[in-house]
Design a protein around this motif. Structure first.
Motif, short mmCIF file in Angstrom:
data_model
loop_
_atom_site.label_atom_id
_atom_site.label_comp_id
_atom_site.label_asym_id
_atom_site.label_seq_id
_atom_site.Cartn_x
_atom_site.Cartn_y
_atom_site.Cartn_z
N ASP A 157 48.94 34.54 40.86
CA ASP A 157 48.52 33.98 42.28
C ASP A 157 46.85 34.02 42.27
OD1 ASP A 157 50.17 33.06 44.12
OD2 ASP A 157 49.74 34.44 45.39
N ARG A 158 46.18 32.84 42.76
CA ARG A 158 44.83 33.09 42.72
C ARG A 158 44.27 33.70 43.91
NH1 ARG A 158 40.93 29.06 41.45
NH2 ARG A 158 38.89 29.90 41.74
N LEU A 159 43.19 34.46 43.60
CA LEU A 159 42.64 35.23 44.76
C LEU A 159 41.20 34.49 44.78
CD1 LEU A 159 41.65 37.51 46.72
CD2 LEU A 159 41.52 39.00 44.66
N PHE A 160 40.78 34.22 45.72
CA PHE A 160 39.58 33.41 45.94
C PHE A 160 38.55 34.55 46.24
CE2 PHE A 160 42.53 30.09 47.04
CZ PHE A 160 42.07 29.08 46.17
N THR B 110 40.08 45.54 39.46
CA THR B 110 41.24 46.28 39.92
C THR B 110 42.64 45.34 39.57
OG1 THR B 110 40.53 47.30 41.69
CG2 THR B 110 42.73 47.00 41.91
N PHE B 111 42.32 43.95 39.69
CA PHE B 111 43.57 43.00 39.67
C PHE B 111 43.68 42.54 38.08
CE2 PHE B 111 43.08 42.49 43.99
CZ PHE B 111 44.37 42.78 44.43
N ARG B 112 42.72 42.57 37.39
CA ARG B 112 42.69 42.73 35.80
C ARG B 112 43.40 43.79 35.23
NH1 ARG B 112 38.54 38.55 34.60
NH2 ARG B 112 39.38 37.02 36.04
N SER B 113 43.25 44.89 35.71
CA SER B 113 43.58 46.12 35.24
C SER B 113 45.11 46.10 35.51
CB SER B 113 43.00 47.50 35.64
OG SER B 113 41.54 47.16 35.50
N SER C 234 44.54 46.59 49.52
CA SER C 234 45.72 46.63 50.45
C SER C 234 45.91 45.41 51.13
CB SER C 234 45.23 47.80 51.47
OG SER C 234 45.99 48.90 50.89
N GLY C 235 44.80 44.77 51.77
CA GLY C 235 44.68 43.65 52.60
C GLY C 235 45.16 42.44 51.56
N ILE C 236 44.99 42.38 50.42
CA ILE C 236 45.21 41.17 49.44
C ILE C 236 46.63 41.29 49.22
CG2 ILE C 236 45.11 40.56 47.29
CD1 ILE C 236 41.96 41.30 47.93
N LEU C 237 47.30 42.64 49.16
CA LEU C 237 48.80 42.96 48.91
C LEU C 237 49.49 42.75 50.07
CD1 LEU C 237 48.41 46.27 46.57
CD2 LEU C 237 48.77 43.73 45.96
N ARG D 46 47.81 43.92 35.83
CA ARG D 46 48.58 42.60 35.69
C ARG D 46 49.92 42.30 36.57
NH1 ARG D 46 44.69 38.75 33.91
NH2 ARG D 46 43.37 40.08 32.44
N GLU D 47 50.56 43.56 36.70
CA GLU D 47 51.87 43.52 37.21
C GLU D 47 51.84 43.23 38.79
OE1 GLU D 47 49.90 46.18 36.78
OE2 GLU D 47 50.45 47.80 38.54
N LEU D 48 50.55 43.33 39.39
CA LEU D 48 50.66 42.68 40.73
C LEU D 48 50.38 41.30 40.88
CD1 LEU D 48 47.88 45.05 41.96
CD2 LEU D 48 50.05 45.42 42.47
N GLY D 49 50.24 40.60 39.86
CA GLY D 49 50.41 38.96 39.68
C GLY D 49 49.28 38.17 40.27
#
Ligand code: KIV
Ligand code: ZN
Length: 497
Positions: A3-6, A247-250, A216-219, A252-255
């Motif tokens: 999923d794209r995070l801007f 954090t998101f690169r490390s 947390s907000g992104i999740l 990956r399971e968060l997608g």
């Protein structure tokens, strides 16, 4: 597929509000271009109504940058919005960021108002901004302390009015990660039409939880993170870009992933730290001097066979070249070229030759040349000056008048002059004025040391007024009087001939 995070970078707006961190337009353009190369989606370039300087920076950044959206901040005030739209006229992709405080404390004490009136003002501001641009972002200032039910009503109303992004700032850095997660989730579940807008997080670090709250907000459902390089920002700062991205690169399971080219992180971190004169704490995650320090210990001891047992990020992934060598007077041209390349600067042969000569002169005075020094040398040799300083001799002391003799090369011809002044810089500038007989006035003069030692480089920023226009000059030298004269000459070189 992630999923794209801007990534919305506000280094040049929220970050730049820090006292002592102000950049001039030229420096802001340099940072904006580095942000573009880094791959941010949105650059918040300033608050145009706040000052002519901010207005001008938004105009110039809009011209200089191609891919990212350029965003300008406003209050929920029509004049702010008109001025922002005007400043954004050259942006290829533009966004107005308007908003108002929504917590009871803001409503009562800041606006002396009530919830219904604030809701109406929020909607009016978004509707008005929509007259100028399609992309309108709304911020609910102090959303962290705003009652969720009222916040949901405001967000629903501004989305109906056309807001494309709704920003939920934890302005005071008050929230706990679970609480912030629940707030975003509440909005996802209770706001009609929420899918028509992107939810943004904008967390401050007063309790050291900006990154935790952002993640947390992104999740919880947000898909835009508002961040700054090195986490700079008012008080304890904003959420740091590098921490969220890695954090998101490390994990990956968060997608979830961003468009950021992480190998540019170290370079831009150093650029911002050096331009803003804001050192990065050594133990700062990702970009601190010691962030990967244990790896050298591992190598030295030869104990660990598997780096991944102790490192969750490969330093190379964030642009740290493990093979980097400390440059000294014995380093060759190739080493300088390589280091410049690692820092994101590729020079043509002629510019590299000049930078190398300057490097050798500096290395003669300083034992070790660090990346800040190299960035400074690179900046110096981007300019091809018609007027150059050939020599400068200054006599100064306590109880005597300062006297400067100066030699300038102007388009190949040699000129000399001598003048006195109330200090060595004043004397040097007076001598230059005797050679270059044009009306000019020093309007701004700032000297900064790059690091700490007494053998260090001083950077000089100068603004010179000439025929109603302001010209910016910069130089750096281990001799601050020479740096001042060079900065003055740098500005003069920008006058129309
Ligand atoms: O912290 C904050 O609330 C802000 C807004 C202006 C977005 O910076
Ligand atoms: Zn903020």
């Amino acid at each position: 597929m992630s999923d794209r995070l801007f990534i919305f970078d506000t280094t040049l707006r929220d970050g730049e509000q820090v006292p002592g961190c102000q950049l001039n337009t030229v420096e802001k353009i340099e940072v904006a271009k580095a942000l573009e190369e880094l791959g941010v989606d949105v650059i918040e370039a300033g608050f145009p109504v706040s000052s002519p300087g901010d207005f001008n920076s938004v105009v110039e950044i809009s011209k200089a940058v191609t891919w990212p959206t350029i965003c300008a901040l406003t209050r929920a005030v029509e004049n702010d919005i008109r001025v922002a739209a005007d400043a954004l006229q050259f942006a290829k992709h533009k966004r107005i960021h308007t908003g108002i405080g929504t917590s009871d404390s803001h409503i009562r004490y800041k606006f002396n108002s009530n919830r219904e009136e604030i809701l109406e003002r929020a909607v009016a501001a978004v509707s008005y901004a929509k007259r100028f641009v399609e992309d309108v972002q709304f911020y609910a200032e102090d959303a962290g302390r705003t009652d969720n039910e009222y916040l949901a009503r405001v967000i629903e109303a501004v989305i109906k009015a056309g807001a494309t992004v709704v920003n939920i700032p934890d302005t005071t850095g008050y929230c706990l990660p679970e609480e912030f997660h629940a707030k975003i989730k509440y909005l996802c579940e209770h706001v009609d039409g929420i899918h028509k807008a992107t939810i943004a997080t904008h967390c401050h670090n007063d309790l050291g939880m900006a990154t935790a709250n952002t993640v947390s907000g992104i999740l919880g459902g947000a898909r835009q993170a508002e961040v700054t390089i090195n986490g700079i920002g008012e008080r304890a700062g904003n959420t740091s870009l590098e921490e969220v991205v890695m954090t998101f690169r490390s994990h990956r399971e968060l997608g979830i992933d961003t468009n950021i080219n992480a190998t540019k992180i170290t370079g831009i971190s150093r650029l911002v730290s050096s331009l803003m004169n804001m050192p990065v704490q050594p133990n700062k995650a990702i970009v601190g001097r010691n962030a990967f320090a244990h790896s050298s210990g591992i190598h030295q001891d030869g104990v660990l066979k598997n780096r991944e047992s102790y490192e969750i990020i490969d330093p190379k992934d964030v642009g740290i070249d493990e093979n980097s060598i400390v440059l000294t007077a014995r380093s060759g041209r190739a080493a300088l070229k390589h280091r410049l390349h690692v820092l994101g600067i590729d020079m043509e042969k002629e510019a590299l030759d000049k930078a190398y000569q300057a490097f050798l002169r500096l290395a003669d005075k300083k034992k070790e040349i660090n990346d800040d020094d190299i960035l400074m040398l690179a900046g110096e040799h981007r300019a091809n000056h018609r007027i150059r300083l050939e020599f400068l001799q200054v006599t100064s002391g306590v109880g005597i008048h300062s006297v400067a003799s100066i030699g300038l090369n102007i388009a190949g011809e040699h000129f000399e002059a001598c003048a006195s002044g109330n200090g060595p810089v004043d004397a040097a500038i007076s001598a230059i004025k005797l050679i270059i007989r044009r009306t000019m006035l020093v309007k701004e003069f700032l000297i900064q040391a790059i690091n700490k030692g007494s053998n260090d480089i001083g950077k000089v920023h100068m603004t010179v007024e000439h025929e109603g226009n302001q010209y910016y000059g910069f130089s750096a030298n281990t001799d601050i009087i020479a740096a001042s004269a060079e900065a003055f000459i740098d500005a003069i070189n920008k006058f129309p001939h």
